[in-house]
Design a protein around this motif. Structure first.
Motif, short mmCIF file in Angstrom:
data_model
loop_
_atom_site.label_atom_id
_atom_site.label_comp_id
_atom_site.label_asym_id
_atom_site.label_seq_id
_atom_site.Cartn_x
_atom_site.Cartn_y
_atom_site.Cartn_z
N THR A 1 -66.00 -11.21 90.72
CA THR A 1 -65.76 -9.91 92.40
C THR A 1 -65.76 -8.87 91.24
N ARG A 2 -65.29 -8.92 89.87
CA ARG A 2 -64.85 -8.04 89.07
C ARG A 2 -66.00 -6.85 88.40
N GLU A 3 -67.06 -7.69 88.15
CA GLU A 3 -68.48 -7.82 87.26
C GLU A 3 -69.18 -7.18 88.96
N TYR A 4 -68.49 -7.59 90.10
CA TYR A 4 -69.80 -6.54 91.23
C TYR A 4 -68.89 -5.71 91.58
N SER A 5 -67.88 -5.90 91.42
CA SER A 5 -67.23 -4.33 91.80
C SER A 5 -67.64 -3.62 90.98
N LYS A 6 -67.34 -3.73 89.44
CA LYS A 6 -68.15 -2.18 88.28
C LYS A 6 -69.60 -2.20 88.46
N LEU A 7 -70.24 -3.21 88.97
CA LEU A 7 -71.63 -2.67 88.96
C LEU A 7 -71.78 -1.93 90.51
N GLU A 8 -71.01 -2.48 92.02
CA GLU A 8 -71.24 -1.69 92.76
C GLU A 8 -70.59 0.23 92.73
N ARG A 9 -69.37 -0.24 91.92
CA ARG A 9 -68.91 1.29 91.06
C ARG A 9 -69.84 2.15 91.16
N ASN A 10 -70.66 1.88 89.68
CA ASN A 10 -72.01 2.47 89.27
C ASN A 10 -73.12 2.65 89.93
N GLY A 11 -72.95 1.60 91.04
CA GLY A 11 -74.49 2.36 92.51
C GLY A 11 -75.34 1.38 91.84
N ALA A 12 -75.07 0.48 91.66
CA ALA A 12 -76.09 -0.64 91.57
C ALA A 12 -76.98 -0.91 92.99
N SER A 13 -78.54 -1.62 93.37
CA SER A 13 -79.43 -1.60 94.33
C SER A 13 -78.42 -3.34 94.87
N PHE A 14 -79.17 -3.11 95.89
CA PHE A 14 -78.86 -4.23 96.71
C PHE A 14 -78.76 -5.12 96.18
N SER B 1 -59.43 -11.51 107.18
CA SER B 1 -59.94 -12.29 107.30
C SER B 1 -60.62 -12.65 105.92
N GLY B 2 -61.08 -14.02 105.66
CA GLY B 2 -61.99 -14.06 104.86
C GLY B 2 -63.19 -14.24 105.07
N GLY B 3 -64.43 -13.63 103.76
CA GLY B 3 -65.84 -13.56 104.84
C GLY B 3 -66.22 -12.60 104.71
N HIS B 4 -67.43 -12.34 105.51
CA HIS B 4 -67.38 -11.65 106.46
C HIS B 4 -66.92 -10.49 107.44
N ILE B 5 -66.60 -9.17 107.21
CA ILE B 5 -65.34 -8.91 108.29
C ILE B 5 -65.71 -7.23 108.62
N MET C 1 -69.27 -3.29 99.94
CA MET C 1 -68.92 -2.42 101.49
C MET C 1 -70.45 -1.18 100.62
N SER C 2 -70.91 -1.17 99.71
CA SER C 2 -71.94 -0.05 99.83
C SER C 2 -72.90 -0.57 100.49
N HIS C 3 -73.26 -1.80 100.56
CA HIS C 3 -74.71 -2.01 101.43
C HIS C 3 -74.40 -2.68 102.65
N GLY C 4 -73.34 -2.45 103.38
CA GLY C 4 -73.00 -2.40 104.41
C GLY C 4 -72.42 -4.76 104.85
N HIS C 5 -72.93 -4.99 104.46
CA HIS C 5 -72.16 -6.94 104.14
C HIS C 5 -70.39 -6.84 103.24
N PRO C 6 -69.54 -6.37 104.08
CA PRO C 6 -68.37 -6.42 102.88
C PRO C 6 -68.29 -7.77 103.40
N VAL C 7 -67.23 -8.66 102.08
CA VAL C 7 -67.06 -9.81 102.04
C VAL C 7 -65.50 -10.19 101.85
N ARG C 8 -64.50 -10.45 102.26
CA ARG C 8 -63.40 -10.70 101.77
C ARG C 8 -63.24 -12.01 100.83
#
Ligand code: TUI
Length: 311
Positions: free
Chosen positions: A237-250, A141-145, A223-230
């Motif tokens: 999303t590219r910027e978000y994923s890069k920050l997420e990989r680098n351990g960015a805060s919620f 699904s799209g959205g929160h999954i 995924m990293s903060h427990g609210h996965p969104v498709r």
């Protein structure tokens, strides 16, 4: 086509439109219900009076049943939960949590409660609390999954509960509907196919991205903060994923997404906006009215399942 869900909800076809935030407003919900499915108005993060107004406008489009989705992590969930009672809504779906605290109030009002579940455990809990049916939603699904796929979640939920099950996630044509019935579902919920409907208010830039999307073009963030969104992959999303990989805060990540869905849906910003869509976007290739979508899918389903399902 008669199923336990068409009978329960008093609708012509076993097709329910997903309660998509910012997207599922009165024009879309009214058109789906008018065409014989169940249109849903998304409570999303909107205040109660906005939802009250949307319900009333949808009822000007059709006298057929219309549902409301209460998004349980909305700051306005409590007040939207009361509005559905005041407006005498006959069916409520819920998402992103457990609706237990509202169940008595809704049951007393005669409302049919259909929670979205992403696990067998929640499905069983919802049945015990008095849900009329559950929507088993896979991570296509799209959205929160959740984490499970439609193919494995639906039959496991069907075996675990006695109430009817609606399949969601990865369904956009008659093959998907027929497959859902083979897994034991009594109806389907679809979002992505209705995103691009003529009656959907989604900006054309966003609709065109869904139409052009291929099988591999969605990405899950959060995924990293427990609210996965498709959503469809883009600059955001590219910027978000890069920050997420680098351990960015919620908080850092929230900063990037705040208001991003509105940006995509209303402003058509396909670079910085969030274009929520399911993995089945690759199969969605044309804009049609809700009536055309529903009729086409039901014809395909009939072809595959044969007359015995179409008494
Ligand atoms: O709710 C959805 N899809 C959504 S909500 C939404 S708005 C939003 N935007 C950004 C971040 C968060 C929300 C966009 N898409 N689908 C229904 C759904 N519910 N999918 C998964 C679940 C779910 C997950 C865990 C339901 C219950 C649950 O556990 C509850 C519990 O207490 O065990």
């Amino acid at each position: 086509m008669k199923t336990k869900i068409t009978e329960l909800l008093n609708i012509k076809y076993p097709i329910i439109q997903g309660g998509m935030a910012w997207v599922a407003e009165h024009n879309l919900a009214g058109a789906v219900s008018k065409a014989g499915g169940l249109g849903i108005i998304a409570g999303a993060n909107a205040p109660a009076d906005v939802i009250r107004n949307e319900i009333r406008m949808a009822r000007e489009i059709t006298g057929n049943p219309i549902g409301v989705n209460v998004m349980l992590i909305s700051p306005y969930a409590d007040e939207v939960a009361k509005v559905v009672v005041e407006e005498k809504i006959s069916v409520v779906t819920t998402g992103a949590g457990s609706p237990e605290k509202y169940i008595n109030m809704w049951k007393d009002a005669g409302i049919k409660i259909i929670p979205v579940v992403a696990s067998v455990a929640l499905a069983k809990r919802m049945e015990r609390c008095g849900a009329s049916a559950v929507i088993a939603e896979g991570c296509e699904s799209g959205g929160h999954i959740g984490k499970e796929t439609t193919m494995s979640l639906v039959p496991q939920v069907v075996d675990a509960v006695d109430i009817p099950v609606i399949a969601a996630g990865g369904i956009a044509d008659g093959r998907g509907v027929a497959a859902a019935f083979m897994l034991g579902a009594q109806a389907v919920q679809m979002g992505t196919r209705f995103l691009v409907a003529d009656e959907s208010i989604v900006h054309d830039n966003y609709k065109n991205k869904v139409i052009k999307a291929k099988d591999i073009d969605t990405e899950v963030t959060g995924m990293s903060h427990g609210h996965p969104v498709r959503q469809l992959r883009n600059k955001m999303t590219r910027e978000y994923s890069k920050l997420e990989r680098n351990g960015a805060s919620f908080d850092e990540l929230e900063h990037l997404t705040l208001g991003a869905l509105r940006k995509a849906v209303i402003d058509g910003d396909v670079d910085d906006g969030t274009m929520m869509a399911g993995q089945i976007a690759g199969l969605v290739s044309k804009k049609q009215s809700c009536e055309e979508i529903i009729n086409e899918i039901m014809n395909e389903t009939k072809e595959l399942l044969g007359d015995k399902y179409f008494a």
